[in-house]
Design a protein around this motif. Structure first.
Motif, short mmCIF file in Angstrom:
data_model
loop_
_atom_site.label_atom_id
_atom_site.label_comp_id
_atom_site.label_asym_id
_atom_site.label_seq_id
_atom_site.Cartn_x
_atom_site.Cartn_y
_atom_site.Cartn_z
N ILE A 195 0.81 -1.37 -0.13
CA ILE A 195 0.00 -0.01 -0.02
C ILE A 195 0.90 1.11 -0.02
O ILE A 195 1.58 1.52 0.87
CB ILE A 195 -0.95 -0.02 1.37
N THR B 118 1.00 5.15 -0.19
CA THR B 118 0.10 6.33 0.14
C THR B 118 1.22 7.38 0.67
O THR B 118 2.06 6.89 1.30
CB THR B 118 -1.00 6.17 0.78
N SER B 119 0.75 8.82 0.61
CA SER B 119 1.36 9.88 1.37
C SER B 119 2.66 10.39 0.58
O SER B 119 3.49 9.53 -0.14
CB SER B 119 1.76 9.43 2.75
N ARG B 120 2.68 11.53 0.48
CA ARG B 120 3.86 12.30 -0.10
C ARG B 120 5.16 12.11 0.62
O ARG B 120 5.99 11.82 -0.19
CB ARG B 120 3.47 13.85 -0.38
N PRO B 121 4.97 12.07 1.83
CA PRO B 121 6.38 11.91 2.51
C PRO B 121 7.10 10.55 2.33
O PRO B 121 8.21 10.35 2.14
CB PRO B 121 6.29 12.26 4.15
N ARG C 145 8.41 10.79 -1.21
CA ARG C 145 9.58 11.29 -1.30
C ARG C 145 10.79 10.29 -0.82
O ARG C 145 11.95 10.42 -1.52
CB ARG C 145 9.36 12.69 -0.54
N VAL D 146 -1.85 2.00 -4.76
CA VAL D 146 -0.99 3.35 -4.89
C VAL D 146 -1.92 4.33 -5.22
O VAL D 146 -2.66 4.53 -5.73
CB VAL D 146 -0.13 3.00 -6.12
N GLY D 147 -1.35 5.63 -4.40
CA GLY D 147 -2.22 6.88 -4.50
C GLY D 147 -1.20 7.85 -5.21
O GLY D 147 -0.19 7.74 -5.60
N PRO D 148 -2.24 8.71 -5.92
CA PRO D 148 -1.33 9.84 -6.62
C PRO D 148 -0.30 10.66 -6.09
O PRO D 148 0.74 11.08 -6.62
CB PRO D 148 -2.48 10.53 -7.21
N SER D 149 -0.43 10.71 -4.66
CA SER D 149 0.54 11.57 -3.90
C SER D 149 1.92 10.90 -3.95
O SER D 149 2.82 11.63 -4.16
CB SER D 149 -0.01 11.96 -2.61
N TRP D 150 1.58 9.79 -3.54
CA TRP D 150 3.05 8.85 -3.69
C TRP D 150 3.67 8.67 -4.95
O TRP D 150 4.73 9.00 -4.96
CB TRP D 150 2.72 7.40 -2.93
N ASP E 23 3.01 10.55 -7.39
CA ASP E 23 3.64 11.75 -8.21
C ASP E 23 5.08 12.14 -7.66
O ASP E 23 6.12 12.61 -8.12
CB ASP E 23 2.60 12.75 -7.59
#
Lengths: 87, 259
Positions: free
Chosen positions: A11, A13-16, A19, A47-51, A53
């Motif tokens: 799974i 997710t999340s931008r941090p 990164r 998977v989410g778009p933030s991760w 991206d």
């Protein structure tokens, strides 16, 4: 060079977290000068778009957009994430 | 007449979002035995469903979501009296662990292809709470994450006691004059309160997924603003209209049809 995203978890997710994954990829998986970077979604549950991206942006910035290729996937979350990222 | 009393019971339970038998006895002015007789008939008919045990049993409209605890936590003017750890994700790590638990929904009627979408939608909305409120929590840090399966639907409630969408976005776009405009911008535009960082597409993703099926809906409230998307968005909006418009945080309610 193939990046198996499942090695970062099932799974994603999340931008941090995205990164951090991008930094780890740059540190430990460097492609040859003429090698493409293939993003492999096999084995990923979600998977989410933030991760995604964060990972794609960093790799495209470092190695050039044309060299970063997302392999075909049937994962609906990957498909939808790519749809907003590349829109 | 029996029918009149049963209609009154349903009306009270619908208005109060659940009631204990003793509360119905007081409101209706009839005996406890009569109330229990009516409740039993209404449960058999599929109109009501009991939740809880013994003296704590409350009766609800069958299939209705029950998010009163989330509403109280979100709407509290001061620090909430109750902050149940079973629902509060105080840090991102806790949210990540709870996302993993959503995999169990596959055994509750969620289509196989829908599970990745549900997890990623909850992940985007939940992580938004942290992205935009780190260091800005009013009191309780983190987000509320609650799921319920009832009436053939999956309900997911995500809430926070952060600064709210208007305060976050108006900082980067002063043209946003009010809370409603800001909330709409959050879902419709690629705009982020974390500008100049390159981000702001998460809620567009969520909106696209909700619009992808007639069996999905979403509503989001932040302050006085309230928006809804999807065929079932109206059902979510009705629930969130009971949440306080004075609260500064953000609450999202998602509904997803099950097989």
């Amino acid at each position: 060079m193939r990046i198996k995203l499942k090695r970062f978890g099932s799974i994603l997710t999340s931008r941090p977290a995205g990164r951090e994954a991008a930094l780890a990829i740059k540190a430990y998986q460097r492609p040859d000068a003429d090698e493409n970077i293939e993003i492999d979604f096999e084995g990923v549950l979600s998977v989410g778009p933030s991760w995604l991206d964060e990972v794609l942006s960093e790799l495209r910035r470092e190695f050039g957009s044309s060299r970063v290729i997302c392999l075909p996937t049937k994962n609906p979350s990957a498909i939808e994430s790519l749809r907003v990222i590349d829109s | 007449m029996k029918t009149d009393t049963r209609l009154r019971i349903i009306k009270i339970i619908s208005e109060e979002c659940g009631a204990k038998p003793i509360e119905l006895v007081r409101r209706l002015g009839i005996s406890a035995q009569a109330v229990h007789r009516h409740l039993k008939a209404l449960v058999s008919a599929g109109s009501l469903e009991p939740r809880g045990r013994g003296p704590l049993t409350r009766y609800f409209i069958a299939g209705a979501v029950e998010i009163d605890r989330a509403r109280q936590w979100y709407s509290s003017i001061g620090k909430p009296a109750e902050s149940p750890s079973e629902f509060i994700c105080e840090t991102r790590d806790v949210l990540s662990a709870r996302l993993a638990r959503l995999s169990s929904l596959a055994g509750m009627g969620l289509k196989e292809d829908d599970l990745p979408l549900v997890i990623s939608v909850v992940g985007e909305v939940g992580n938004n709470s942290f992205d935009h409120n780190l260091g800005q929590w009013r009191d309780d840090p983190g987000c509320w994450l609650e799921t319920q399966v009832t009436g053939g639907r999956l309900w997911i409630c995500i809430a926070d006691r952060g600064q709210g969408v208007f305060r976050s976005l108006s900082r980067v776009d002063p043209a946003l004059q009010d809370e409603q405009t800001a909330l709409l911008a959050a879902f419709e535009r690629t705009l982020s309160g974390r500008a100049p960082e390159q981000r702001g597409n998460g809620l567009k993703f969520v909106k696209n997924i909700i619009a992808g099926s007639e069996k999905r809906g979403l509503a989001c409230r932040s302050g006085a603003a309230l928006v809804a998307y999807g065929q079932l968005g109206g059902a979510c909006q009705k629930e969130l209209s009971r949440f306080s418009s004075q609260s500064c945080g953000t609450v999202t309610l998602i509904v997803w049809g099950l097989e």
